[in-house]
Design a protein around this motif. Structure first.
Motif, PDB file in Angstrom:
ATOM      1  N   ALA A   2       0.618  -1.107  -0.482  1.00 39.22           N
ATOM      2  CA  ALA A   2      -0.430   0.102   0.214  1.00 39.22           C
ATOM      3  C   ALA A   2       0.717   1.156   0.260  1.00 39.22           C
ATOM      4  N   ARG A 317      -3.966   0.012   3.924  1.00 36.30           N
ATOM      5  CA  ARG A 317      -2.999  -0.694   3.623  1.00 36.30           C
ATOM      6  C   ARG A 317      -3.487  -2.472   3.134  1.00 36.30           C
ATOM      7  N   ARG A 319      -5.568  -4.516   1.985  1.00 37.27           N
ATOM      8  CA  ARG A 319      -6.595  -4.759   0.495  1.00 37.27           C
ATOM      9  C   ARG A 319      -7.677  -6.204   0.871  1.00 37.27           C
ATOM     10  N   ASN A 323     -11.861  -5.579  -0.821  1.00 38.15           N
ATOM     11  CA  ASN A 323     -12.313  -6.582  -1.891  1.00 38.15           C
ATOM     12  C   ASN A 323     -13.837  -6.801  -0.796  1.00 38.15           C
ATOM     13  N   TYR A 345     -10.498   2.751  -3.636  1.00 38.82           N
ATOM     14  CA  TYR A 345      -9.302   1.519  -3.543  1.00 38.82           C
ATOM     15  C   TYR A 345      -8.266   1.763  -4.153  1.00 38.82           C
ATOM     16  N   PHE A 349      -4.149   2.464  -3.609  1.00 39.45           N
ATOM     17  CA  PHE A 349      -2.379   1.767  -4.330  1.00 39.45           C
ATOM     18  C   PHE A 349      -2.558   1.855  -5.407  1.00 39.45           C
ATOM     19  N   ILE A 352      -3.474  -2.299  -8.725  1.00 38.22           N
ATOM     20  CA  ILE A 352      -4.623  -2.546  -7.907  1.00 38.22           C
ATOM     21  C   ILE A 352      -3.785  -4.491  -8.222  1.00 38.22           C
ATOM     22  N   GLY A 356      -8.378  -7.162  -6.815  1.00 36.34           N
ATOM     23  CA  GLY A 356      -9.735  -6.616  -6.568  1.00 36.34           C
ATOM     24  C   GLY A 356     -10.464  -6.278  -7.314  1.00 36.34           C
TER      25      GLY A 356
END
Length: 520
Positions: A2, A317, A319, A323, A345, A349, A352, A356
């Motif tokens: 991240a 940080r 992910r 989701n 999202y 980051f 992806i 994701g």
């Protein structure tokens, strides 16, 4: 990994002029102070508040990092070289040898950091290769029980619980401590080996290795996965008897168990107990579990409220949290919220990952936004170097379900042209489309393609696919194609399964005569 938005440095660079330094100090000295509130007293109007992004990350070094001066060359270069190995079966040890021959000797810190990153992205075979390379260096690195515990966990994931058990048995007594026992217990949990897990858990209690919540959480997860919910309650009772404090994972597992039992009253009671604790704060996992339960009950209002609470606890940080949020908003049909989380999202980051895109496409299918799904899919194709067929399969299934077989075929061809490799499910989805269009020979070709894909385990088509194909063969009086699919099933080992044999006996009993397949 991240990234967060760059923040102004508090230490001026050497080139910063004195007047700029003075202005910065004045600005900092005039920063507003905020009143302190108790945790339970704050309430927010979620529709007007940007989700809180915590800068605290959870960093795990597993207790294996040597306290030495870090070398000049970054571990990330070695990680990328190992992760991009074209033939993972060769092993990561070869890449490590090449690195040391071309660059310099590696430190334990670098190797452990590479292992950590490989585990993070579930590249367990390569991570195990690195550890086995380290342990083969005979005295070059200090290997502790924490290292052995990681290696045992990786063996379990790559070769199974029985291999992990053998590895544990061959360890010296000095290495059989709380960490390695815990790793073995965890491997039994994942294998759902109830009796062996209970045996190890009893040994850990005898050796006084159950002084914290972790082993209890593992056992609770095992019982939850086996559907033995009453035993989860017994573990909670045992923790109380032994004076072992519950942690956030204990409460989350407990809440999940209540949700699995559809016991909403108990779920809410446990949540209130957790929320009243002075030492435990519910996290996004807690609220996403509650949201999932309310979705199952059809209470979308409570579900959405829980998702808003989950957002406030998402770090920049993690992910996985994004989701889940995308998926759950999709389940309750909130397309605007799906796109809002997706934008958040992407801003959090630099890249992806496939997971994701998988979550986003799945949600767009649920809210029936085909134009949006096509745009996201094309974005994925243009940015990825790893053409995961599972992402393509989402589009294939949608096209086939909507009767757009030509677009499904074009989508599959596009994946192949880009360098992607369809998996058995890709071909089976397309086969289902051709079966619907009553194109027997093309459907059989697709099924043969599915069976020909090299996999760790042989492909087993869905029973509904086989059933529909046999019905079509009967309609077309196409005995050749029927015999072709029977041969395919036999070569795949499916005809040893009672479900397949029963299905074939129902739809094609006369075709089995003389094939060697036993009929009832």
């Amino acid at each position: 990994m991240a990234t967060t938005a760059a923040s102004p440095s508090l230490s001026p660079s050497p080139s910063c002029p004195p007047e700029a330094r003075s202005a910065r100090r004045n600005l900092l000295s005039q920063s507003p102070s905020f009143p302190k509130f108790g945790r339970k007293q704050i309430s927010f109007s979620i529709s007007h508040v940007q989700p809180t992004r915590c800068s605290i990350s959870q960093v795990h070094n597993y207790g294996t990092v040597d306290y030495e001066k870090r070398p000049r060359s970054k571990w990330s270069s070695l990680y990328r070289r190992i992760a991009m190995t074209e033939n993972p079966t060769v092993g990561a040890g070869l890449e490590v040898d090449k690195w040391e021959a071309e660059e310099r000797k590696l430190s334990k810190w670098e190797l452990c950091r590479v292992v950590k990153e490989l585990r993070k992205f579930r590249r367990f075979k390569l991570a195990l290769d690195v550890y086995e390379w380290m342990t083969a260096q005979e005295g070059r690195f200090n290997i502790y029980s924490s290292d052995i515990a990681i290696q045992l966990d990786l063996i379990s994931k790559v070769r199974g619980a029985s291999a992990a058990e053998t590895y544990f048995t061959e360890l010296s007594d000095s290495l059989k401590d709380k960490r390695t026992y815990g790793a073995l217990l965890n491997s039994y949990m994942h294998a759902k080996s109830k009796e062996k897990a209970e045996e190890i858990f009893d040994l850990m209690r005898e050796k006084d290795y159950t002084t914290d919540a972790l082993p209890f959480n593992v056992m609770m997860t095992l019982y939850m996965n086996l559907g033995e919910h009453e035993k989860v309650e017994s573990i909670i009772t045992d923790m109380g008897t032994r004076g072992v404090a519950m942690d956030i994972y204990t409460y989350n597992i407990w809440i999940t168990t209540c949700a699995a039992r559809a016991d909403i009253a108990e779920m809410e009671r446990v949540f209130e107990e957790m929320n009243s604790s002075e030492t435990i704060n519910p996290n996004w996992t807690t609220y996403s579990t509650l949201a999932t339960m309310y979705i199952r009950l059809g209470d979308t209002v409570k579900a959405e409220n829980c998702l808003k609470d989950a957002e406030l606890r998402v770090t920049g940080r993690d992910r996985l949290s994004f989701n889940y949020l995308i998926g759950l908003y999709g389940l309750i049909g909130k397309k605007d919220e799906v796109y809002r989380i997706w934008d958040w999202y992407k801003s959090s980051f630099p890249v992806i990952l496939n997971t994701g895109y998988h979550s986003m496409l799945t949600s767009l299918v649920k809210v029936r936004d085909m134009d949006g799904a096509k745009a996201v899919y094309e974005d994925w194709k243009s940015t990825t170097g790893n053409y995961d067929p599972k992402i393509c399969n989402i589009m294939l299934a949608w096209y086939v379900r909507e009767g757009m077989l030509d677009k499904a075929q074009a989508c599959l061809d596009g994946l192949i042209d880009a360098g992607g490799k369809p998996n058995p499910s890709s071909w089976e989805i397309i086969a289902a489309g051709y079966i619907r269009e009553k194109q027997v020979s093309t459907a059989l070709d697709c099924l043969r393609q599915a069976a020909g894909v090299e996999r760790p385990r042989k492909w087993r088509p869905r029973l509904v696919t086989v059933s529909n194909f046999l019905v079509l063969c009967a309609e077309k009086n196409d005995n050749g194609s029927r015999e072709g699919v029977l041969e395919l099933l036999e070569n795949s080992g499916c005809l040893k399964d009672e479900e397949y044999k029963s299905l074939i006996n129902t739809y094609a009993g006369e075709a089995l005569e003389g094939t060697g397949v036993i009929t009832r």
